[in-house]
Design an enzyme around this catalytic site. Structure first.
Site, mmCIF file in Angstrom:
data_model
loop_
_atom_site.group_PDB
_atom_site.id
_atom_site.type_symbol
_atom_site.label_atom_id
_atom_site.label_comp_id
_atom_site.label_asym_id
_atom_site.label_seq_id
_atom_site.Cartn_x
_atom_site.Cartn_y
_atom_site.Cartn_z
ATOM 1 N N ARG A 13 68.149 33.537 54.152
ATOM 2 C CA ARG A 13 69.558 33.116 53.999
ATOM 3 C C ARG A 13 70.405 34.274 53.477
ATOM 4 O O ARG A 13 71.563 34.432 53.864
ATOM 5 C CB ARG A 13 69.650 31.878 53.105
ATOM 6 C CG ARG A 13 69.067 30.677 53.854
ATOM 7 C CD ARG A 13 69.239 29.341 53.188
ATOM 8 N NE ARG A 13 68.587 28.327 54.013
ATOM 9 C CZ ARG A 13 68.180 27.141 53.593
ATOM 10 N NH1 ARG A 13 68.380 26.790 52.329
ATOM 11 N NH2 ARG A 13 67.586 26.297 54.418
ATOM 12 N N GLU A 49 60.332 13.872 47.526
ATOM 13 C CA GLU A 49 61.166 14.159 48.704
ATOM 14 C C GLU A 49 60.376 14.028 50.009
ATOM 15 O O GLU A 49 59.700 14.966 50.430
ATOM 16 C CB GLU A 49 61.749 15.577 48.589
ATOM 17 C CG GLU A 49 62.653 15.939 49.757
ATOM 18 C CD GLU A 49 63.299 17.327 49.630
ATOM 19 O OE1 GLU A 49 63.002 18.034 48.644
ATOM 20 O OE2 GLU A 49 64.090 17.699 50.507
ATOM 21 N N LYS A 105 64.120 11.388 46.716
ATOM 22 C CA LYS A 105 65.061 12.283 47.399
ATOM 23 C C LYS A 105 64.828 12.170 48.908
ATOM 24 O O LYS A 105 64.097 12.961 49.514
ATOM 25 C CB LYS A 105 64.846 13.729 46.920
ATOM 26 C CG LYS A 105 65.726 14.746 47.621
ATOM 27 C CD LYS A 105 65.676 16.115 46.955
ATOM 28 C CE LYS A 105 66.422 17.138 47.782
ATOM 29 N NZ LYS A 105 66.627 18.407 47.094
ATOM 30 N N SER A 155 70.604 16.944 51.988
ATOM 31 C CA SER A 155 71.654 17.024 53.012
ATOM 32 C C SER A 155 71.084 17.324 54.397
ATOM 33 O O SER A 155 71.731 17.010 55.409
ATOM 34 C CB SER A 155 72.726 18.054 52.634
ATOM 35 O OG SER A 155 72.202 19.346 52.473
ATOM 36 N N GLY A 156 69.932 17.957 54.479
ATOM 37 C CA GLY A 156 69.201 18.059 55.740
ATOM 38 C C GLY A 156 69.874 18.838 56.847
ATOM 39 O O GLY A 156 69.632 18.572 58.020
ATOM 40 N N ARG A 188 71.763 23.046 51.024
ATOM 41 C CA ARG A 188 72.709 23.746 51.897
ATOM 42 C C ARG A 188 74.137 23.201 51.835
ATOM 43 O O ARG A 188 75.098 23.974 51.843
ATOM 44 C CB ARG A 188 72.188 23.706 53.342
ATOM 45 C CG ARG A 188 71.035 24.644 53.573
ATOM 46 C CD ARG A 188 70.292 24.308 54.839
ATOM 47 N NE ARG A 188 69.522 23.070 54.709
ATOM 48 C CZ ARG A 188 68.801 22.524 55.678
ATOM 49 N NH1 ARG A 188 68.791 23.095 56.874
ATOM 50 N NH2 ARG A 188 68.104 21.422 55.473
HETATM 51 C C1 5MM Z 1 66.746 24.403 48.665
HETATM 52 O O1 5MM Z 1 65.759 24.259 49.678
HETATM 53 C C2 5MM Z 1 64.583 23.575 49.257
HETATM 54 C C3 5MM Z 1 63.359 24.408 49.441
HETATM 55 O O2 5MM Z 1 63.150 24.720 50.787
HETATM 56 P P1 5MM Z 1 61.930 25.696 51.217
HETATM 57 O O3 5MM Z 1 60.752 25.414 50.350
HETATM 58 O O4 5MM Z 1 61.733 25.346 52.658
HETATM 59 O O5 5MM Z 1 62.396 27.097 51.047
HETATM 60 C C4 5MM Z 1 64.483 22.246 50.014
HETATM 61 O O6 5MM Z 1 63.338 21.521 49.659
HETATM 62 C C5 5MM Z 1 65.678 21.445 49.626
HETATM 63 O O7 5MM Z 1 65.604 21.098 48.279
HETATM 64 C C6 5MM Z 1 65.787 20.165 50.435
HETATM 65 O O8 5MM Z 1 65.480 20.379 51.783
HETATM 66 C C7 5MM Z 1 67.202 19.662 50.349
HETATM 67 O O9 5MM Z 1 68.036 20.710 50.776
HETATM 68 P P2 5MM Z 1 69.109 20.413 51.897
HETATM 69 O O10 5MM Z 1 69.646 21.757 52.291
HETATM 70 O O11 5MM Z 1 68.389 19.704 53.008
HETATM 71 O O12 5MM Z 1 70.119 19.529 51.191
#
Ligand code: 5MM
Length: 324
Positions: free
Chosen positions: A31, A175, A217, A258-259, A288
């Site tokens: 990112r 989650e 979550k 948020s996915g 994100r």
């Molecule tokens: C912040 O991203 C979290 C860790 O992702 P990786 O282990 O793949 O690097 C991820 O678990 C995040 O907490 C959840 O997917 C929720 O984030 P979003 O962007 O979907 O809201």
């Protein structure tokens, strides 16, 4: 009320949400590169410092999920992140899964790993100031997937993780993410999310996990990212229907991921969900949708820290529930 219950209730109370800033080193590095920033340890640290030192963040955020790298880093004045977060009124959480791996017996599907030595790692994170933890299972919708074995393996691991955390006095954020990738209709996401959450409920019960001491979550129930969108009320009705049918009433709360939805869509869906009656508090634990605008505004420029923080403040403000 036990400390575990109070911590869990505090994470989802007062309309506040949880900031997911726990991208693994690989994800965070990608990112940063996408934003034109060199993916160094110092840039990952500086970016997380920008996020957590945003003025008045605690007005809308209850806690911040860190990855283990950040848990061991310091803010500019030398204090560890958990100490700095506590001083700002923010609870420290940490991602304790170690990521996904191919699941034997389920070609193309994965299981989230990290159970080996988990009790020791959770104890060590707690000693550093973490009061909650997170583990993310990933299930993709495809032809015949997720299969029963992937659902079983992932929900079993989530339940084992949750029980280890509660035994250590740490609140588990559980989650089970059904990904939005695909062009399936909302009904397919609803059916699969229901299967996943039903299996999770059984596993949590078997592990003796206390619902009042955990936060769920989940994904929202939406059409696939490549399908025609549905209005926020439709998303909200389907999401609440699936959650109330599968989760116990005494859950501490639900904090949605948020996915990959846009910041606007995630906030609109959350607002619509909150308008419906639920037995538990409902809030956000976005990654994100909260931080992407901040990362783009900062883009590694020390002179743009304020712009990054302003972007985060705007996104948090969109999602905080205002008392009626
Ligand atoms: C912040 O991203 C979290 C860790 O992702 P990786 O282990 O793949 O690097 C991820 O678990 C995040 O907490 C959840 O997917 C929720 O984030 P979003 O962007 O979907 O809201």
């Amino acid at each position: 009320m036990t400390t575990l219950h109070a911590t869990a209730a505090g994470l989802v109370g007062d309309g506040k949400g949880i900031l997911a800033a726990d991208e693994s080193i690989g994800t965070m590095s990608r990112r940063l590169e996408d934003a034109g920033v060199a993916p160094t340890e110092e840039h990952r640290r500086a970016y997380r410092e920008l996020l957590v030192t945003t003025a008045d963040l605690a007005r809308g955020i209850s806690g911040v999920i860190l990855c283990e790298e950040t848990l061991h880093q310091q803010v500019a004045d030398g204090r560890g992140f958990p100490t700095a977060l506590a001083a700002l009124g923010l609870a420290t959480g940490v991602k304790v899964d170690t990521g996904t791996a191919p699941l034997a017996g389920a070609p193309g599907e994965t299981v989230t790993e990290g159970l080996d030595g988990l009790a020791d790692r959770v104890a060590s994170c707690a000693a550093r100031g973490a009061v909650f933890a997170k583990w993310r299972a990933v299930l993709a919708i495809g032809h015949g997937t997720p299969g029963a074995w992937a659902i079983e393996a992932n929900t079993h691991a989530l339940a084992r993780y949750a029980r280890v955390c509660q035994d250590a006095g740490v609140v588990p954020v559980v989650e089970p993410e059904v990904l939005t990738a695909g062009s399936h209709p909302l009904e397919v996401c609803a059916a699969i999310t229901r299967r996943v959450l039903s299996a999770l409920r059984r596993a949590l019960d078997e592990a003796g996990v206390d619902p009042a001491g955990m936060v769920l979550k989940p994904n929202m129930v939406t059409p696939g990212a490549g399908a025609a969108p549905v209005d926020p009320d439709g998303v909200a009705r389907a999401t609440v229907e699936v959650l109330t049918a599968t989760m116990p009433d005494d859950l501490a709360g639900v904090a949605f991921l948020s996915g990959g939805q846009s910041s606007e869509d995630a906030a609109a869906h959350l607002t619509a969900i909150r308008a419906l009656p639920t037995p538990w508090p409902v809030t956000f634990s976005f990654g994100r949708a909260l931080v992407s605008p901040a990362l783009a505004a900062w883009a590694g420029d020390p002179g743009a820290v304020g712009a990054g923080q302003a972007a985060l403040t705007r996104e948090v403000g969109r999602n905080v529930a205002v008392a009626a």
